[in-house]
Design a protein around this motif. Structure first.
Motif, short mmCIF file in Angstrom:
data_model
loop_
_atom_site.label_atom_id
_atom_site.label_comp_id
_atom_site.label_asym_id
_atom_site.label_seq_id
_atom_site.Cartn_x
_atom_site.Cartn_y
_atom_site.Cartn_z
N LEU A 30 0.86 -1.18 0.00
CA LEU A 30 0.00 0.00 0.00
C LEU A 30 0.90 1.23 0.00
N ILE A 31 0.62 2.15 -0.92
CA ILE A 31 1.45 3.36 -0.98
C ILE A 31 0.58 4.61 -0.82
N ASP A 32 1.18 5.63 -0.22
CA ASP A 32 0.64 6.98 -0.29
C ASP A 32 1.11 7.57 -1.60
N VAL A 33 0.18 7.95 -2.45
CA VAL A 33 0.51 8.42 -3.79
C VAL A 33 0.88 9.90 -3.77
N HIS A 34 1.98 10.24 -4.46
CA HIS A 34 2.42 11.63 -4.55
C HIS A 34 2.38 12.17 -5.98
N ALA A 35 2.41 11.30 -6.98
CA ALA A 35 2.36 11.75 -8.37
C ALA A 35 1.82 10.63 -9.24
N VAL A 36 1.05 11.01 -10.27
CA VAL A 36 0.49 10.04 -11.22
C VAL A 36 0.69 10.58 -12.63
N ALA A 37 0.80 9.68 -13.59
CA ALA A 37 0.96 10.07 -14.99
C ALA A 37 -0.28 9.72 -15.78
N LEU A 38 -0.61 10.56 -16.73
CA LEU A 38 -1.71 10.30 -17.65
C LEU A 38 -1.19 9.51 -18.85
N ASN A 39 -2.00 8.57 -19.32
CA ASN A 39 -1.66 7.76 -20.49
C ASN A 39 -2.82 7.74 -21.45
N ARG A 40 -2.54 7.39 -22.71
CA ARG A 40 -3.61 7.31 -23.71
C ARG A 40 -4.68 6.31 -23.29
N LEU A 41 -4.30 5.27 -22.59
CA LEU A 41 -5.27 4.29 -22.10
C LEU A 41 -6.34 4.97 -21.25
N ASP A 42 -5.94 5.93 -20.43
CA ASP A 42 -6.87 6.62 -19.54
C ASP A 42 -7.78 7.56 -20.30
N LEU A 43 -7.30 8.09 -21.42
CA LEU A 43 -8.06 9.08 -22.17
C LEU A 43 -8.94 8.47 -23.25
N ASP A 44 -8.46 7.41 -23.89
CA ASP A 44 -9.14 6.88 -25.07
C ASP A 44 -10.07 5.70 -24.78
N TYR A 45 -9.82 4.96 -23.69
CA TYR A 45 -10.61 3.75 -23.47
C TYR A 45 -11.16 3.64 -22.05
N PRO A 46 -11.52 4.73 -21.39
CA PRO A 46 -11.96 4.63 -19.99
C PRO A 46 -13.25 3.84 -19.81
N ASP A 47 -14.17 3.94 -20.77
CA ASP A 47 -15.45 3.22 -20.62
C ASP A 47 -15.24 1.72 -20.60
#
Length: 306
Positions: A30-47
């Motif tokens: 388990l981690i405390d998150v400090h930074a995340v990256a956006l990817n095409r997977l997140d933008l193009d296929y979220p549904d």
């Protein structure tokens, strides 16, 4: 915990909500998150990938707060970067220990978050070619996240890297990263031995036509959003053997933690640049997503989580 969930009605389809804290399985940290990256997977296929109410994101960097109960993985307090399909856009994340890489000193959380999805994709794709020393490598869509990693890693492997970009302004910085040639289309291109294609559509077809005998093209992404048609009769006439393989984030080998750490060591040594093209707090996620969709980001877009 706070999280960004997929909401088709929200700006950039992301809405901030309160969710129960994750409970890690025995093989997860388990981690405390400090930074995340956006990817095409997140933008193009979220549904299809996450669904409404799901937490997107594959890349997150942070600090281990609960180690894996089975004894695998890093200790409490370790600074790490992580990979998994979903769950990154939150203040906490439970992820398999095998997909966690420890970050050395000098590698920031922002830089670490940029490494897993795009960096490991590029690394594992290049491994598929075997030796690249003295060989011609074509990277299409070279201005994007995977593309900029592939250019750098290809150059480090001794390849003659040909970087294809869609517009002259997208070529900024690629020569400094190791590109020996910059092209916009592939007409008249000298044959190449290997292709990392991030565009798809007609560009992939043109890249295959540029392959030398026994060359290999890896279809990594489809930023162009168009189908690909191959002229097999033309290939028969050309003679020889050429291959095309689909290579995506879903084809990763099990356990990408060691690859994340290998990339992080290169960053710490000053031999690899994560190429952060956009950076800001996660309440600007919609802005970052729009910039990425409109191809106004050179490299990776990273959100700082607070």
């Amino acid at each position: 915990m706070q999280a960004l969930v997929h909401d088709p009605q929200a700006p950039a389809a992301l809405r901030r909500v309160e969710l129960p804290d994750p409970v890690p399985a025995p093989d997860q940290v388990l981690i405390d998150v400090h930074a995340v990256a956006l990817n095409r997977l997140d933008l193009d296929y979220p549904d299809s990938v996450y669904g409404p109410g799901g937490v997107p994101g594959v890349d997150a960097a942070g600090t281990v707060v609960v180690p894996a109960a089975d004894g695998s993985g890093p200790a409490v307090g370790s600074r790490v970067a992580t990979f998994a399909i979903g769950g990154a856009f939150a203040t906490q994340r439970a992820v398999p220990a095998r997909d966690v890489g420890v970050l050395p000193g000098g590698v920031t959380f922002v830089g670490g978050a940029a490494l897993p999805g795009a960096g490991v994709t590029a690394l594992q794709a290049l491994r598929r070619f075997g030796t690249l020393l003295g060989r011609r490598l074509l990277v299409t869509g070279a201005a994007g996240g995977v593309g900029r990693f592939a250019v750098q890693l290809g150059a480090l492997a001794g390849a003659h890297v040909v970087a294809q970009v869609g517009a002259p302004e997208r070529a900024a910085g690629l020569v400094e990263l190791g590109a020996a040639e910059i092209v916009h289309d592939l007409d008249g291109l000298e044959p190449v031995h290997a292709v990392v294609d991030n565009v798809g559509g007609p560009m992939l077809a043109a890249a295959v036509s540029a392959l030398a005998v026994d060359g290999l093209a890896l279809a990594v992404g489809q930023a162009g959003g168009e189908p690909t048609t191959f002229d097999f009769e033309a290939e028969r006439i050309r003679g020889g053997r050429r291959a095309v393989e689909v290579f995506t984030v879903g084809t990763f080998t099990d356990g990408v933690g060691p690859d994340i750490e290998a990339l992080a060591r290169l960053v710490a040594a000053g031999r690899l640049d994560p190429q952060i093209g956009w950076q800001g707090p996660w309440d600007r996620a919609a802005e970052a997503a729009t910039a990425l969709r409109e191809r106004r980001v050179a490299g990776k877009a990273v959100l700082e989580v607070a």
